[in-house]
Design an enzyme around this catalytic site. Structure first.
Site, PDB file in Angstrom:
ATOM      1  N   LYS A   1       0.817  -1.144  -0.279  1.00 21.44           N
ATOM      2  CA  LYS A   1      -0.010   0.017  -0.066  1.00 21.44           C
ATOM      3  C   LYS A   1       0.964   1.468  -0.277  1.00 21.44           C
ATOM      4  O   LYS A   1       1.869   1.697   0.575  1.00 21.44           O
ATOM      5  CB  LYS A   1      -0.761  -0.266   1.218  1.00 21.44           C
TER       6      LYS A   1
ATOM      7  N   GLU B   1     -19.453  -5.974  10.506  1.00 21.32           N
ATOM      8  CA  GLU B   1     -20.408  -5.655  11.830  1.00 21.32           C
ATOM      9  C   GLU B   1     -20.835  -6.646  11.861  1.00 21.32           C
ATOM     10  O   GLU B   1     -21.264  -6.002  13.234  1.00 21.32           O
ATOM     11  CB  GLU B   1     -20.492  -4.288  10.661  1.00 21.32           C
TER      12      GLU B   1
ATOM     13  N   ARG C   1     -25.835  -3.363   8.046  1.00 22.15           N
ATOM     14  CA  ARG C   1     -25.126  -3.802   7.331  1.00 22.15           C
ATOM     15  C   ARG C   1     -25.325  -5.326   8.751  1.00 22.15           C
ATOM     16  O   ARG C   1     -25.082  -6.539   8.847  1.00 22.15           O
ATOM     17  CB  ARG C   1     -23.949  -4.491   7.076  1.00 22.15           C
TER      18      ARG C   1
END
Length: 622
Positions: free
Chosen positions: A282, A367, A395
């Site tokens: 990244k 979640e 969610r």
């Protein structure tokens, strides 16, 4: 003309000689740093997938082949290679979306930027094309290792593996991170794969040397190849994927474009579902991003491209208020624990984690698990605080309803970035949470109007032990405190002509209290008597609101939630239950998906500004 300027689509990319690809990759990285530093956006993830995206578009034929990008915050390189080079308006009204957008290009498939959905999308697309007899069309799903912590991804893998002739390639973009470093057993497993590539070199040695042995060499190599699975389990245990029935290729250096391209070509030719494990970095190629230990510039505001430092220093945020309050509560209450779903820093839990690491849980992008685990923690005698973005409460609705509320669990859910968030667009606006919360029996919801009220609400929430509680606040810089002139049974009165009857009771919810006050000032200047109140705890609707409404000619509610099923709807019902037939005007967000733009522009477009509210009410008060 630069190489990048010559790429109008994948066909141009395929025509580019392979020895020019490193030059193209360098141009793309320079372009991203220059452009995103001006507008803000997801910089680190895109710097990490340059070679991977180039390889995908050289091997596959988008849009004939579908490319599905999980979450989509790594789509900038994809946009460039499919001909979208004007990044001057990135994430602003009328400019490019920060995520894939079907309105922009036929190369974009999935707009939803909620993680862990790509494999289900890809399964559906690939299976649908098989049903239609289009077996020559491949589907490629690019999913980060962070998104693999979401259970939905594994539900999809379980089904994909059962369809052995599905023309589907799963690319795991493994950079050890979602926002922060990826955590959990799967992360440890992929880490093992990243650091043990010896089995591939061992097999290459076997092919070169054992097979040369006269007469028996070939048979020996075949035997060696036959036990390859066992060797892999010892040296690089990627067997989890193959045990599920998926062909596994990797790990591959994601910045070695020829190697990635070769792996993808093998996967494409295989004729069934294949998982290609690609290791990337990244922030690749930009030292400030690589050196940033926090999140490697996952998302940035406007920055100096030379240093990576922000050009504008933001003031104190709503998140800061919550963060400080959590640390204070943690010192006072050893029973308070914190959970988040791969967003420790963005939701402000990092200081709590550093102070109380044993009382902090990062469950990954999961979640649903977070809410049910919180119910379990509450059962064990603790008070869990689950901090997520407001849009991600969607969610975990079933878990909030059936695991927390049904069991009367003392669980506090803190929703950051509620209401209109702005540049991230439709899937990131936190505009559904109060509607969702409003149907949950027993749930308490607070929408603080300022920073001081954030601290107050969180403290009161963790004292609720027999029901779930929700505290929501918006993104951005918090304003000056809005002081109440008096309080009526828990309802704060912010402004009124006196304590007598009024023409209008104007109810502001959360950050919309400031809007309500400004609208009331405009109406008062025209001679209307307006009282502005903040219920503080919006759900359940306080009984005092009915008594205050009884002293008004009409009522209006202003909120930054979808108006259908929002707090306004709840107030209407509460007043009816109290026997009051007053007219009630509700101001909120329309029931439609709102495009990306600044928060102010979105609010203006939907009529949630002081001028718009005052104008609408003026006509009704006449």
């Amino acid at each position: 003309m630069s190489l990048l300027e010559r790429i109008a689509g994948p066909r141009d990319l395929k025509a580019l000689p392979a020895d020019r690809l490193p030059e193209l990759a360098a141009e793309i990285r320079a372009f991203l740093v220059e452009q995103v530093s001006r507008t803000g956006g997801h910089l680190g993830p895109n710097l990490g997938v340059v070679e991977l995206t180039i390889a995908i578009h050289r091997v596959f034929d988008s849009p004939h082949d579908a490319v599905v990008l999980d979450t989509g915050h790594q789509s900038y390189v994809h946009k460039l290679l499919t001909g979208r080079h004007d990044f001057s308006g990135l994430r602003t009204e009328g400019g490019l979306s920060g995520y894939p957008s079907r309105a922009e290009s036929p190369h974009d498939v999935v707009e939803n930027s909620h993680a862990s959905t790509s494999l289900s999308w890809a399964h559906g697309i690939a299976a649908g094309r098989v049903v239609r007899g289009e077996r020559n069309r491949h589907t490629v799903a690019v999913i980060g290792d962070g998104a693999l912590t979401g259970g939905m991804a594994w539900e999809a893998i379980n089904n994909i593996a059962a369809e052995q002739d599905l023309p589907l390639v799963i690319v795991v973009n493994d950079n050890e991170r979602s926002y922060a470093p990826t955590r959990g057993g799967l992360a440890d497993h992929l880490s093992t794969l990243r650091t043990t590539r010896g089995y591939e070199r061992f097999l290459d040695w076997g092919k070169r040397n054992v097979s040369r042995t006269p007469v028996v060499g070939g048979a020996m190599y075949e035997t060696l190849h036959g036990v390859k699975k066992g060797i892999k389990d010892i040296v690089a245990p990627q067997g989890m994927f193959e045990d599920l029935g998926l062909k596994y290729v990797g790990p591959i250096d994601g910045h070695d474009e020829p190697a990635v391209e070769a792996a993808l070509r093998k996967a494409k030719a295989f004729g069934g579902p294949v998982l290609v494990h690609v290791i990337t970095q990244k922030g690749r190629g930009y030292d400030p991003a690589v050196s940033d230990e926090a999140d490697q510039f996952h998302a940035v505001g406007v920055i100096n491209p030379e240093t990576g430092l922000p050009l504008e220093i933001a003031g104190r945020s709503w998140t800061d208020e919550f963060s400080d309050t959590m640390v204070q509560i943690g010192e006072e209450r050893p029973d308070v624990v914190a959970l988040t779903a791969a967003m420790m820093m963005p939701v402000g839990l990092q200081p709590f984690c550093e102070r109380f690491p044993e009382r902090t849980f990062d469950v990954g992008i999961a979640e649903q698990h977070a809410l049910t685990m919180a119910a379990g923690l509450a059962f064990s005698g603790l008070h869990p605080v689950v901090a997520v973005y407001a849009t991600f409460l969607n969610r975990a609705f079933d878990q909030l309803l059936m695991d927390a509320a049904l069991h009367k669990a003392g669980v506090t859910v803190v929703l950051d970035r509620s209401g209109v968030t702005g540049p991230d667009g439709a899937s990131h606006h936190g505009m559904w949470d109060m509607t969702i919360s409003g149907v949950v029996p027993g749930l308490h919801l607070a929408a603080p109007r300022d920073g001081q009220q954030v601290a107050r609400a969180v403290r009161e929430a963790v004292d609720i032990a027999d029901a779930p509680s929700v505290v929501r606040f918006p993104k951005g810089t918090v304003g000056e405190p809005l002081t109440a002139v008096r309080t009526v049974d828990g309802v704060d009165v912010l402004s009124e002509p006196d304590d007598g009857d009024v023409d209008l009771l104007l109810v502001g919810i959360g950050s919309m209290v400031a809007t309500a006050l400004a609208a009331a000032e405009k109406l008062a200047a025209e001679g209307h008597r307006v009282r502005v109140v903040d219920p503080v705890w919006a759900l359940p609707v306080p009984e005092a609101l009915a008594s205050l409404a009884g002293a008004a000619g009409r009522v209006a509610v202003v909120e930054d939630n979808v108006v259908v099923g929002g707090i306004g709807t709840q107030v209407v019902q509460a007043l009816r239950d109290a026997g009051l037939g007053l007219p009630v005007d509700t101001f909120g967000l329309p029931k439609r998906f709102l495009d990306h733009a600044s928060r102010g522009r979105v609010l203006d477009a939907v009529g949630l500004t002081p001028d718009a509210v005052a104008s609408a009410l003026r006509e009704r008060l006449a």
